[in-house]
Scaffold this motif. Structure first.
Motif, PDB file in Angstrom:
ATOM      1  N   ASP A   1       0.838  -1.193   0.000  1.00  0.00           N
ATOM      2  CA  ASP A   1       0.000   0.000   0.000  1.00  0.00           C
ATOM      3  C   ASP A   1       0.876   1.247   0.000  1.00  0.00           C
ATOM      4  O   ASP A   1       0.495   2.288   0.535  1.00  0.00           O
ATOM      5  CB  ASP A   1      -0.974  -0.002   1.186  1.00  0.00           C
ATOM      6  CG  ASP A   1      -2.110   0.981   0.976  1.00  0.00           C
ATOM      7  OD1 ASP A   1      -2.564   1.149  -0.178  1.00  0.00           O
ATOM      8  OD2 ASP A   1      -2.545   1.611   1.965  1.00  0.00           O
TER       9      ASP A   1
ATOM     10  N   VAL B   1      -5.933  -0.908  -2.742  1.00  0.00           N
ATOM     11  CA  VAL B   1      -6.982  -1.067  -1.728  1.00  0.00           C
ATOM     12  C   VAL B   1      -8.076  -2.030  -2.192  1.00  0.00           C
ATOM     13  O   VAL B   1      -8.450  -2.942  -1.442  1.00  0.00           O
ATOM     14  CB  VAL B   1      -7.556   0.303  -1.286  1.00  0.00           C
ATOM     15  CG1 VAL B   1      -8.760   0.115  -0.368  1.00  0.00           C
ATOM     16  CG2 VAL B   1      -6.476   1.119  -0.582  1.00  0.00           C
TER      17      VAL B   1
ATOM     18  N   ARG C   1      -6.736  -5.570  -1.835  1.00  0.00           N
ATOM     19  CA  ARG C   1      -6.733  -5.997  -0.434  1.00  0.00           C
ATOM     20  C   ARG C   1      -8.141  -6.345   0.031  1.00  0.00           C
ATOM     21  O   ARG C   1      -8.371  -7.373   0.664  1.00  0.00           O
ATOM     22  CB  ARG C   1      -6.141  -4.895   0.444  1.00  0.00           C
ATOM     23  CG  ARG C   1      -6.189  -5.239   1.927  1.00  0.00           C
ATOM     24  CD  ARG C   1      -5.696  -4.112   2.807  1.00  0.00           C
ATOM     25  NE  ARG C   1      -6.652  -3.020   2.838  1.00  0.00           N
ATOM     26  CZ  ARG C   1      -6.332  -1.738   2.810  1.00  0.00           C
ATOM     27  NH1 ARG C   1      -5.087  -1.352   2.718  1.00  0.00           N
ATOM     28  NH2 ARG C   1      -7.268  -0.821   2.866  1.00  0.00           N
ATOM     29  N   GLU C   2      -9.104  -5.492  -0.277  1.00  0.00           N
ATOM     30  CA  GLU C   2     -10.483  -5.728   0.160  1.00  0.00           C
ATOM     31  C   GLU C   2     -11.066  -6.994  -0.459  1.00  0.00           C
ATOM     32  O   GLU C   2     -11.784  -7.745   0.208  1.00  0.00           O
ATOM     33  CB  GLU C   2     -11.349  -4.508  -0.155  1.00  0.00           C
ATOM     34  CG  GLU C   2     -11.003  -3.323   0.736  1.00  0.00           C
ATOM     35  CD  GLU C   2     -11.713  -2.035   0.347  1.00  0.00           C
ATOM     36  OE1 GLU C   2     -12.368  -1.987  -0.722  1.00  0.00           O
ATOM     37  OE2 GLU C   2     -11.597  -1.066   1.117  1.00  0.00           O
TER      38      GLU C   2
ATOM     39  N   MET D   1      -9.528  -9.938   1.432  1.00  0.00           N
ATOM     40  CA  MET D   1     -10.093 -10.065   2.772  1.00  0.00           C
ATOM     41  C   MET D   1     -11.508 -10.646   2.712  1.00  0.00           C
ATOM     42  O   MET D   1     -11.865 -11.507   3.514  1.00  0.00           O
ATOM     43  CB  MET D   1     -10.066  -8.723   3.494  1.00  0.00           C
ATOM     44  CG  MET D   1      -8.633  -8.283   3.820  1.00  0.00           C
ATOM     45  SD  MET D   1      -8.500  -6.627   4.478  1.00  0.00           S
ATOM     46  CE  MET D   1      -9.205  -6.861   6.093  1.00  0.00           C
TER      47      MET D   1
ATOM     48  N   THR E   1     -10.824  -9.598   8.465  1.00  0.00           N
ATOM     49  CA  THR E   1     -11.180  -8.217   8.768  1.00  0.00           C
ATOM     50  C   THR E   1      -9.898  -7.445   9.065  1.00  0.00           C
ATOM     51  O   THR E   1      -8.799  -8.022   9.075  1.00  0.00           O
ATOM     52  CB  THR E   1     -12.098  -8.141  10.006  1.00  0.00           C
ATOM     53  OG1 THR E   1     -11.359  -8.587  11.152  1.00  0.00           O
ATOM     54  CG2 THR E   1     -13.350  -8.988   9.824  1.00  0.00           C
ATOM     55  N   HIS E   2     -10.048  -6.169   9.367  1.00  0.00           N
ATOM     56  CA  HIS E   2      -8.875  -5.362   9.708  1.00  0.00           C
ATOM     57  C   HIS E   2      -8.282  -5.781  11.045  1.00  0.00           C
ATOM     58  O   HIS E   2      -7.137  -5.463  11.333  1.00  0.00           O
ATOM     59  CB  HIS E   2      -9.223  -3.871   9.698  1.00  0.00           C
ATOM     60  CG  HIS E   2      -9.573  -3.371   8.331  1.00  0.00           C
ATOM     61  ND1 HIS E   2      -8.627  -3.155   7.357  1.00  0.00           N
ATOM     62  CD2 HIS E   2     -10.762  -3.084   7.748  1.00  0.00           C
ATOM     63  CE1 HIS E   2      -9.205  -2.747   6.245  1.00  0.00           C
ATOM     64  NE2 HIS E   2     -10.499  -2.694   6.454  1.00  0.00           N
ATOM     65  N   LYS E   3      -9.044  -6.494  11.849  1.00  0.00           N
ATOM     66  CA  LYS E   3      -8.537  -6.988  13.139  1.00  0.00           C
ATOM     67  C   LYS E   3      -8.111  -8.450  13.066  1.00  0.00           C
ATOM     68  O   LYS E   3      -7.291  -8.888  13.859  1.00  0.00           O
ATOM     69  CB  LYS E   3      -9.599  -6.826  14.224  1.00  0.00           C
ATOM     70  CG  LYS E   3      -9.868  -5.377  14.568  1.00  0.00           C
ATOM     71  CD  LYS E   3     -10.859  -5.261  15.697  1.00  0.00           C
ATOM     72  CE  LYS E   3     -11.105  -3.793  16.008  1.00  0.00           C
ATOM     73  NZ  LYS E   3     -12.044  -3.609  17.110  1.00  0.00           N
TER      74      LYS E   3
ATOM     75  N   HIS F   1      -6.307 -11.196  10.793  1.00  0.00           N
ATOM     76  CA  HIS F   1      -5.448 -11.263   9.616  1.00  0.00           C
ATOM     77  C   HIS F   1      -5.163 -12.675   9.138  1.00  0.00           C
ATOM     78  O   HIS F   1      -4.593 -12.851   8.056  1.00  0.00           O
ATOM     79  CB  HIS F   1      -4.117 -10.555   9.912  1.00  0.00           C
ATOM     80  CG  HIS F   1      -4.296  -9.139  10.306  1.00  0.00           C
ATOM     81  ND1 HIS F   1      -3.860  -8.632  11.504  1.00  0.00           N
ATOM     82  CD2 HIS F   1      -4.903  -8.104   9.673  1.00  0.00           C
ATOM     83  CE1 HIS F   1      -4.178  -7.356  11.584  1.00  0.00           C
ATOM     84  NE2 HIS F   1      -4.812  -7.015  10.491  1.00  0.00           N
TER      85      HIS F   1
ATOM     86  N   GLU G   1      -1.073  -9.375   5.174  1.00  0.00           N
ATOM     87  CA  GLU G   1      -0.363  -8.268   5.793  1.00  0.00           C
ATOM     88  C   GLU G   1      -0.346  -7.101   4.820  1.00  0.00           C
ATOM     89  O   GLU G   1      -0.139  -7.296   3.621  1.00  0.00           O
ATOM     90  CB  GLU G   1       1.082  -8.660   6.118  1.00  0.00           C
ATOM     91  CG  GLU G   1       1.200  -9.785   7.121  1.00  0.00           C
ATOM     92  CD  GLU G   1       2.641 -10.183   7.396  1.00  0.00           C
ATOM     93  OE1 GLU G   1       3.546  -9.800   6.616  1.00  0.00           O
ATOM     94  OE2 GLU G   1       2.854 -10.881   8.390  1.00  0.00           O
ATOM     95  N   ILE G   2      -0.567  -5.918   5.339  1.00  0.00           N
ATOM     96  CA  ILE G   2      -0.467  -4.713   4.533  1.00  0.00           C
ATOM     97  C   ILE G   2       0.919  -4.132   4.803  1.00  0.00           C
ATOM     98  O   ILE G   2       1.296  -3.935   5.957  1.00  0.00           O
ATOM     99  CB  ILE G   2      -1.550  -3.675   4.915  1.00  0.00           C
ATOM    100  CG1 ILE G   2      -2.942  -4.318   4.942  1.00  0.00           C
ATOM    101  CG2 ILE G   2      -1.494  -2.464   3.980  1.00  0.00           C
ATOM    102  CD1 ILE G   2      -3.315  -5.123   3.726  1.00  0.00           C
TER     103      ILE G   2
END
Length: 160
Positions: free
Chosen positions: A81, A91, A94-95, A98, A104-106, A108, A118-119
């Motif tokens: 990113d 983005v 990545r979305e 996921m 989710t963002h929490k 991984h 991992e971003i």
């Protein structure tokens, strides 16, 4: 509580590098390479074995982004990113990943320990943006559809 095999393997790694403070980072790198993360119990054990304060070992482990205290999946997917990748739509890639993996963002890592996302700030391949890697294999000029297709092939047991 870790199985005794973890400690036996760690003892082999320690013996390879020697029981000295200067061996801390290579020992941690080998442990992480073996288990895809750095178990806290082993870091404490290593500190004792090589004569380093536990706080020092944790300080080193948390300073370097490469070390992770969380178990990672069989396939570690790094989505860049950085500026070049971001402006070329990393983005949505990545979305899509996921969503496909139910992360989710929490959260991984998938429950089956197959995939970790991992971003990262840069993968050093700006001319190929947007880029992702899977276990360090570079996948250039990603689109959401192409990224999802790669994941579906991996789920089926196909090649990256």
């Amino acid at each position: 509580m870790l199985d005794q095999t973890y400690y036996r393997k760690t003892d082999e790694i320690i013996e390879h590098y020697g029981r000295k403070a200067a061996s801390l980072i290579p020992i941690m790198q080998d442990i992480q390479a073996e288990y895809r993360y750095l178990p806290g119990e082993l870091l404490t054990y290593v500190a004792e074995q090589i004569g380093v304060k536990e706080a020092k070992a944790y300080s080193v482990a948390t300073f370097y982004e490469n070390f992770s205290f969380e178990p990672k999946g069989k396939y570690v997917i790094k989505v860049c990113d950085g500026t070049a990748c971001h402006v070329r739509n990393s983005v949505p890639v990545r979305e899509a990943l996921m969503k496909e993996l139910g992360l989710t963002h929490k959260k991984h890592t998938t429950d089956d320990m197959m995939f970790t996302i991992e971003i990262v700030s840069c993968l050093g391949a700006c001319g190929l943006a947007p880029v992702m890697t899977i276990n360090d294999e570079v996948h250039p000029k990603m689109t959401p559809d192409a990224a999802v297709e790669i994941i579906r092939n991996l789920k089926k047991g196909g090649a990256e």
